[in-house]
Design an enzyme around this catalytic site. Structure first.
Site, PDB file in Angstrom:
ATOM      1  N   ASN A  68       0.836  -1.193   0.000  1.00  0.00           N
ATOM      2  CA  ASN A  68       0.000   0.000   0.000  1.00  0.00           C
ATOM      3  C   ASN A  68       0.879   1.254   0.000  1.00  0.00           C
ATOM      4  O   ASN A  68       2.059   1.198   0.354  1.00  0.00           O
ATOM      5  CB  ASN A  68      -0.911   0.010   1.231  1.00  0.00           C
ATOM      6  CG  ASN A  68      -1.863  -1.161   1.254  1.00  0.00           C
ATOM      7  OD1 ASN A  68      -2.504  -1.474   0.250  1.00  0.00           O
ATOM      8  ND2 ASN A  68      -1.959  -1.827   2.400  1.00  0.00           N
ATOM      9  N   CYS A  77      -4.500  -8.487  -5.020  1.00  0.00           N
ATOM     10  CA  CYS A  77      -5.311  -7.622  -5.874  1.00  0.00           C
ATOM     11  C   CYS A  77      -5.383  -8.271  -7.239  1.00  0.00           C
ATOM     12  O   CYS A  77      -4.357  -8.559  -7.854  1.00  0.00           O
ATOM     13  CB  CYS A  77      -4.699  -6.225  -5.960  1.00  0.00           C
ATOM     14  SG  CYS A  77      -5.480  -5.151  -7.189  1.00  0.00           S
ATOM     15  N   ASN A  79      -6.439  -7.091 -10.162  1.00  0.00           N
ATOM     16  CA  ASN A  79      -5.914  -6.265 -11.242  1.00  0.00           C
ATOM     17  C   ASN A  79      -4.388  -6.264 -11.239  1.00  0.00           C
ATOM     18  O   ASN A  79      -3.748  -6.326 -12.288  1.00  0.00           O
ATOM     19  CB  ASN A  79      -6.442  -4.833 -11.113  1.00  0.00           C
ATOM     20  CG  ASN A  79      -7.874  -4.698 -11.607  1.00  0.00           C
ATOM     21  OD1 ASN A  79      -8.348  -5.504 -12.401  1.00  0.00           O
ATOM     22  ND2 ASN A  79      -8.573  -3.690 -11.134  1.00  0.00           N
ATOM     23  N   ASN A 202     -11.801  -3.551   2.678  1.00  0.00           N
ATOM     24  CA  ASN A 202     -12.171  -2.806   1.483  1.00  0.00           C
ATOM     25  C   ASN A 202     -13.685  -2.750   1.409  1.00  0.00           C
ATOM     26  O   ASN A 202     -14.372  -3.640   1.914  1.00  0.00           O
ATOM     27  CB  ASN A 202     -11.626  -3.480   0.219  1.00  0.00           C
ATOM     28  CG  ASN A 202     -10.136  -3.291   0.055  1.00  0.00           C
ATOM     29  OD1 ASN A 202      -9.452  -2.773   0.924  1.00  0.00           O
ATOM     30  ND2 ASN A 202      -9.620  -3.746  -1.071  1.00  0.00           N
ATOM     31  N   CYS A 229     -11.157  -2.055  -8.986  1.00  0.00           N
ATOM     32  CA  CYS A 229     -10.635  -3.122  -8.133  1.00  0.00           C
ATOM     33  C   CYS A 229     -11.151  -4.448  -8.685  1.00  0.00           C
ATOM     34  O   CYS A 229     -12.365  -4.680  -8.697  1.00  0.00           O
ATOM     35  CB  CYS A 229     -11.077  -2.925  -6.691  1.00  0.00           C
ATOM     36  SG  CYS A 229     -10.564  -4.245  -5.586  1.00  0.00           S
TER      37      CYS A 229
END
Length: 288
Positions: A68, A77, A79, A202, A229
């Site tokens: 992060n 993640c 993506n 999230n 996301c």
């Protein structure tokens, strides 16, 4: 002035998520978290949702580590995962069109669609969604945190939680309401820190337009609202499917673009969409 280390990087975007990628097989840094805080700073030309490392793996083709912007290491993640697969092909680290990539959330499978030597689309199997509250986690006695009422300041949402290694809470927005006008910063930041989520979550705001089309906006913990996301899209589809609101093949629209999401009969979730190389450069990392 301390020692300066030149760190080659590639900035890539995968329909919303904008990350800085580094070949950590070649580059060695003592404190990756410190580098992530500096190279991910949106106020300096590099600017991104965070930093992704391509690392060696003992059991897969590569290992992905993701950080992060505040320097903390994240879990997974979707993506970013797809962009890792394009990164290694783009930099000629491999010519394989099927890859396995080790992540905190598990070992993931990725297929590259190549035309004329260029990766035009990427399909990733991000595994099975975990909905057991003991693993998401959510403080509840219920077997599943699915379609639960969640009061957030002045609004009551229909909330569900699940995990891909990183926790997501899906808040359904009714069709007659406008997702574009929703105060995502207000509600997202409140939900991220709510006491019922012992590990910050999230937040995916999802609106089901029809059984094959869902729109989302995503609040990413520790970062703020993001253009997209992949795991948020998949979370929205899984929840909507569990509630009978959509089918198993869905187009998911986020501000950064569309993703194709499929939840098959074996409980595996796939996402497909492109990744783009934005630019390459060198970051002068000053070591104190």
């Amino acid at each position: 002035m301390g020692k300066v280390q030149k760190i080659p990087f590639t900035k890539m975007q995968a329909y919303g998520n904008d990350y800085v990628y580094i070949n950590a097989i070649r580059e060695q840094v003592e404190d990756w978290g410190d580098l992530a805080k500096k190279i991910s700073d949106r106020h300096f030309g590099v600017g991104s949702d965070g930093m992704v490392l391509v690392c060696p793996s003992e059991r897969c083709d590569y290992r992905m580590r993701i950080f992060n912007p505040d320097g903390t290491e994240a879990e997974m993640c979707g993506n970013a995962l797809r962009s890792v697969a394009k990164f290694v092909y783009f930099h000629a680290l491999t010519r394989k069109e099927f890859l396995t990539i080790e992540t905190y959330g598990g070992d993931q499978k990725v297929w590259l669609m190549v035309e004329d030597g260029e990766v035009c689309n990427i399909r990733a199997d991000i595994g099975k969604p975990e909905m057991d509250p003991g693993k998401v986690p959510v403080l509840t006695d219920k077997r599943l945190f699915l379609d639960q009422p969640l009061q957030v300041d002045d609004r009551l949402f229909r909330a569900s939680s699940l995990s891909w290694g990183n926790p997501h809470t899906v808040l359904l927005v009714e069709d007659e309401e406008c997702l574009e006008d929703l105060d995502v910063e207000k509600y997202g930041s409140l939900v991220e820190h709510m006491a019922c989520f012992p590990k910050r979550t999230n937040v995916t705001f999802a609106q089901v337009r029809d059984p094959a089309y869902i729109r989302i906006r995503e609040w990413e913990r520790g970062t703020g609202e993001t253009l997209g996301c992949g795991t948020g899209c998949c979370s929205a589809v899984v929840v909507a499917c569990r509630l009978g609101l959509c089918g198993r093949k869905v187009t998911c629209l986020q501000p950064g673009g569309e993703l194709q999401v499929e939840w098959d009969d074996q409980d595996e979730v796939y996402m497909a969409g492109p990744s783009h190389v934005v630019y390459q450069g060198e970051y002068l990392y000053e070591i104190e």
